[in-house]
Design a protein around this motif. Structure first.
Motif, short mmCIF file in Angstrom:
data_model
loop_
_atom_site.label_atom_id
_atom_site.label_comp_id
_atom_site.label_asym_id
_atom_site.label_seq_id
_atom_site.Cartn_x
_atom_site.Cartn_y
_atom_site.Cartn_z
N SER A 22 0.82 -1.21 0.00
CA SER A 22 0.00 0.00 0.00
C SER A 22 0.85 1.27 0.00
O SER A 22 0.39 2.33 -0.43
CB SER A 22 -0.94 0.00 1.22
OG SER A 22 -0.21 0.22 2.42
N TYR A 23 2.07 1.16 0.51
CA TYR A 23 2.99 2.30 0.51
C TYR A 23 3.48 2.65 -0.90
O TYR A 23 3.92 3.76 -1.14
CB TYR A 23 4.21 2.02 1.38
CG TYR A 23 3.98 2.13 2.87
CD1 TYR A 23 2.79 2.65 3.38
CD2 TYR A 23 4.96 1.72 3.77
CE1 TYR A 23 2.58 2.74 4.74
CE2 TYR A 23 4.76 1.82 5.14
CZ TYR A 23 3.58 2.32 5.62
OH TYR A 23 3.39 2.42 6.97
N ARG A 24 3.38 1.69 -1.81
CA ARG A 24 4.01 1.88 -3.13
C ARG A 24 3.06 2.60 -4.08
O ARG A 24 2.59 2.05 -5.08
CB ARG A 24 4.43 0.53 -3.72
CG ARG A 24 5.53 0.67 -4.76
CD ARG A 24 5.83 -0.65 -5.43
NE ARG A 24 7.01 -0.57 -6.26
CZ ARG A 24 7.08 0.05 -7.43
NH1 ARG A 24 6.01 0.67 -7.89
NH2 ARG A 24 8.21 0.07 -8.13
N ASP A 25 2.77 3.85 -3.77
CA ASP A 25 1.98 4.68 -4.67
C ASP A 25 2.44 6.12 -4.54
O ASP A 25 3.09 6.51 -3.58
CB ASP A 25 0.48 4.55 -4.38
CG ASP A 25 0.10 5.03 -3.00
OD1 ASP A 25 0.38 6.19 -2.66
OD2 ASP A 25 -0.48 4.23 -2.24
N ASP A 26 2.11 6.91 -5.53
CA ASP A 26 2.61 8.28 -5.60
C ASP A 26 2.09 9.15 -4.46
O ASP A 26 2.83 9.98 -3.92
CB ASP A 26 2.21 8.91 -6.94
CG ASP A 26 2.93 8.26 -8.11
OD1 ASP A 26 3.89 7.52 -7.86
OD2 ASP A 26 2.53 8.49 -9.27
N SER A 27 0.84 8.97 -4.08
CA SER A 27 0.27 9.84 -3.05
C SER A 27 0.96 9.64 -1.70
O SER A 27 1.17 10.61 -0.96
CB SER A 27 -1.23 9.56 -2.90
OG SER A 27 -1.46 8.21 -2.54
N THR A 28 1.31 8.39 -1.38
CA THR A 28 2.02 8.13 -0.12
C THR A 28 3.38 8.81 -0.11
O THR A 28 3.79 9.41 0.89
CB THR A 28 2.19 6.61 0.10
OG1 THR A 28 0.91 5.97 0.07
CG2 THR A 28 2.86 6.33 1.43
N PHE A 29 4.09 8.72 -1.24
CA PHE A 29 5.40 9.36 -1.29
C PHE A 29 5.27 10.89 -1.25
O PHE A 29 6.08 11.57 -0.63
CB PHE A 29 6.16 8.94 -2.55
CG PHE A 29 7.51 9.61 -2.66
CD1 PHE A 29 8.57 9.19 -1.87
CD2 PHE A 29 7.70 10.66 -3.53
CE1 PHE A 29 9.80 9.82 -1.94
CE2 PHE A 29 8.93 11.30 -3.62
CZ PHE A 29 9.98 10.87 -2.83
N GLU A 30 4.26 11.42 -1.93
CA GLU A 30 4.06 12.88 -1.92
C GLU A 30 3.84 13.39 -0.49
O GLU A 30 4.36 14.43 -0.10
CB GLU A 30 2.88 13.25 -2.81
CG GLU A 30 3.17 13.11 -4.30
CD GLU A 30 1.93 13.28 -5.15
OE1 GLU A 30 0.85 13.58 -4.57
OE2 GLU A 30 2.02 13.10 -6.38
N SER A 31 3.06 12.63 0.27
CA SER A 31 2.82 13.01 1.68
C SER A 31 4.12 12.96 2.47
O SER A 31 4.41 13.85 3.28
CB SER A 31 1.79 12.06 2.29
OG SER A 31 1.63 12.31 3.67
N LEU A 32 4.91 11.90 2.24
CA LEU A 32 6.20 11.77 2.94
C LEU A 32 7.15 12.88 2.52
O LEU A 32 7.84 13.49 3.36
CB LEU A 32 6.81 10.40 2.63
CG LEU A 32 8.19 10.12 3.23
CD1 LEU A 32 8.11 10.10 4.75
CD2 LEU A 32 8.75 8.80 2.71
N TYR A 33 7.17 13.21 1.23
CA TYR A 33 8.11 14.23 0.72
C TYR A 33 7.75 15.61 1.26
O TYR A 33 8.64 16.44 1.52
CB TYR A 33 8.10 14.24 -0.80
CG TYR A 33 9.20 15.07 -1.41
CD1 TYR A 33 10.51 14.59 -1.45
CD2 TYR A 33 8.94 16.33 -1.94
CE1 TYR A 33 11.53 15.35 -1.99
CE2 TYR A 33 9.96 17.10 -2.49
CZ TYR A 33 11.25 16.60 -2.52
OH TYR A 33 12.26 17.36 -3.05
N SER A 34 6.46 15.86 1.46
CA SER A 34 6.06 17.15 2.04
C SER A 34 6.58 17.29 3.47
O SER A 34 6.96 18.39 3.89
CB SER A 34 4.54 17.29 2.00
OG SER A 34 3.92 16.33 2.84
#
Length: 498
Positions: free
Chosen positions: A294-306
């Motif tokens: 479930s972590y492997r999607d763009d929205s999860t990374f975008e949240s982490l990158y913010s």
């Protein structure tokens, strides 16, 4: 030092209020029974009484053997022996015991480390305490070849010669630690300062170290700046660490690993629970795998990158700053499909959100999934698959054909088992049971009616997931035998730990 030892000092203190102890301490007779030989004899008597009680509880029941090795403060190799057994129905009904018990029996001092010697030492130790070797249905060790070898390892020698029912279980906690070690080799940038010690043998220490750095980041920067200003011999190293800590690539990597290792830490902690059964452990691992996917999607990374961008802003770090070029790290061959590499010795390091996503975040998640599936695959273990049918949540709950291999392993008559299952399934149809322990409690009042099913449930609960209790005994060993008490005999150490 005026300290005569813990025992004598405690007795001296107690004699001030206890007349019996005072009479012993002030006795003019030679027989005060306070010499170290008498102390050791008393300790051995008490430890053997405990072992005798454990042997009586194990008698007639299936049990599992767990063993692991570590060195004490004197450098002597000590083999920890632990027995896992399920409490009898009578004990569970009277609330005298937990449903699953793991008993530490003592340490064996090792002089040689070959498989034959280790096997003989274990057999002699269990025979000494009158524990039936043929009742052992599982052996849980770490993955060392001398223990796990399928041709001449300890588990093979014990099963072929002494414990015919003993299936080998590779400790899940050790497996999970190997997952973390191998995954950390994938990180393209890995320079950290450690407020908490980072260890390859300390389970989940990596997440604790990373969490400590994030929470104390400003304090670390200030401490390094102070060291640089001091201008002493440590200032050069401090300056190098300060530069590394302020690099965006370091910050991004820190947050990515912190997020990915968070669920793994939860799994690691849960695997150390001595009451955990095999099927529950499999469910936990499946849950972690699903979480990683479930972590492997763009929205999860975008949240982490913010969060990373906000962290960099708060600490006055330019997140778009280019990183220093470093030599490429060699990664395990099984990660070739999920790691994008360039010419050896040259890598274009990430410096924007898209590159961080494709070169750090996704490869790390892929490598975690590869390692979890590789380390925890038991598709070839028929008996362990058979156990899964005893789990109430399983779609094939109490399926006779699936349970048959485990029944034969425990010498249970298949025809009698089939009759019991045909009667039991309708009884449990509307019951909302969650795991093996709840099923066991539900069946306890019906032991005379379903003896074979109860025996199978006991056997399934007896099979261990980890050898964490052995690790706990090593912690106690290091507390008891310290640098100030490093001349303690092996027998005294073992008896004190019991």
């Amino acid at each position: 030092s005026n300290n005569r030892g813990n025992l004598l000092e405690i007795l001296s203190w107690s004699s001030e209020t206890d007349p019996i102890i005072k009479s012993i301490m002030e006795s003019s007779n030679n027989a005060t029974y306070l010499s170290h030989q008498i102390q050791n004899e008393l300790l051995e008597i008490m430890a053997n009484q405990i072992r005798r009680k454990i042997a009586e509880q194990i008698s007639g029941n299936f049990y599992s053997l767990m063993a692991d090795e570590s060195k004490d403060i004197s450098g002597n190799a000590q083999l920890s022996i632990v027995i896992r057994v399920v409490s009898s129905p009578a004990d569970v009904l009277s609330n005298k015991n937990k449903k699953i018990q793991e008993y530490f029996l003592g340490f064996i001092r090792l002089q040689q480390f070959d498989a034959v010697t280790l096997s003989n030492e274990i057999v002699q130790f269990l025979n000494l305490h009158k524990i039936d070797l043929k009742k052992c249905i599982a052996m849980c060790f770490d993955g060392a070849s001398v223990m796990s070898g399928c041709h001449a390892g300890v588990q093979t020698i014990l099963r072929d010669n002494f414990m015919p029912k003993g299936i080998y279980i590779h400790c899940f906690a050790h497996k999970l630690n190997l997952v973390i070690i191998d995954v950390c080799q994938v990180v393209t940038y890995y320079e950290t300062t450690k407020l908490k010690k980072w260890s390859n043998i300390r389970w989940d220490s990596r997440w604790s170290s990373i969490d400590s750095i994030i929470k104390n980041y400003r304090a670390i920067l200030k401490a390094l700046s102070d060291l640089i200003n001091d201008g002493d011999s440590r200032s050069a190293d401090a300056n190098g660490l300060l530069i590394a800590l302020k690099e965006p690539l370091f910050i991004v990597t820190l947050f990515v690993i912190h997020k990915i290792l968070g669920p793994i830490k939860i799994l690691s902690n849960q695997l150390q629970d001595e009451s955990l059964d095999f099927e529950t452990a499999r469910e936990l691992i499946s849950s972690i795998v699903a979480q990683m996917k479930s972590y492997r999607d763009d929205s999860t990374f975008e949240s982490l990158y913010s969060k990373v961008a906000q962290f960099c802003t708060e600490n006055q770090i330019d997140i778009s700053q280019k990183s220093r070029q470093r030599r490429q790290k060699q990664v395990p061959a099984r990660f070739n499909d999920c790691i994008a590499t360039l010419i050896t010795g040259h890598r274009e390091y990430a410096d924007n959100e898209e590159q961080y996503r494709t070169t750090i975040y996704y490869p790390l998640i892929d490598s975690v999934l590869i390692e979890l599936n590789h380390r925890f695959s038991n598709a070839n273990m028929e008996i362990l698959i058979s156990i899964s049918s005893l789990c109430p949540k399983n779609e094939k709950f109490l399926d006779f054909e699936i349970l048959k291999p485990f029944a034969l392993h425990l010498d249970i008559n298949p025809d009698m088992l089939k009759n019991e299952l045909n009667v039991l399934r309708p009884m449990l149809k509307n019951k909302k049971l969650l795991d093996l322990k709840e099923l066991y409690c539900e069946l306890i009042p019906f032991v005379p009616a379903f003896p074979n099913v109860v025996l199978m449930v006991q056997g399934a609960m007896t099979i261990p997931v980890t050898s964490a209790t052995c690790e706990r005994s090593f912690s106690k060993m290091k507390t008891i035998k310290t640098a100030l008490r490093n001349t303690m005999s092996d027998e005294r150490l073992s008896n004190l730990c019991v």
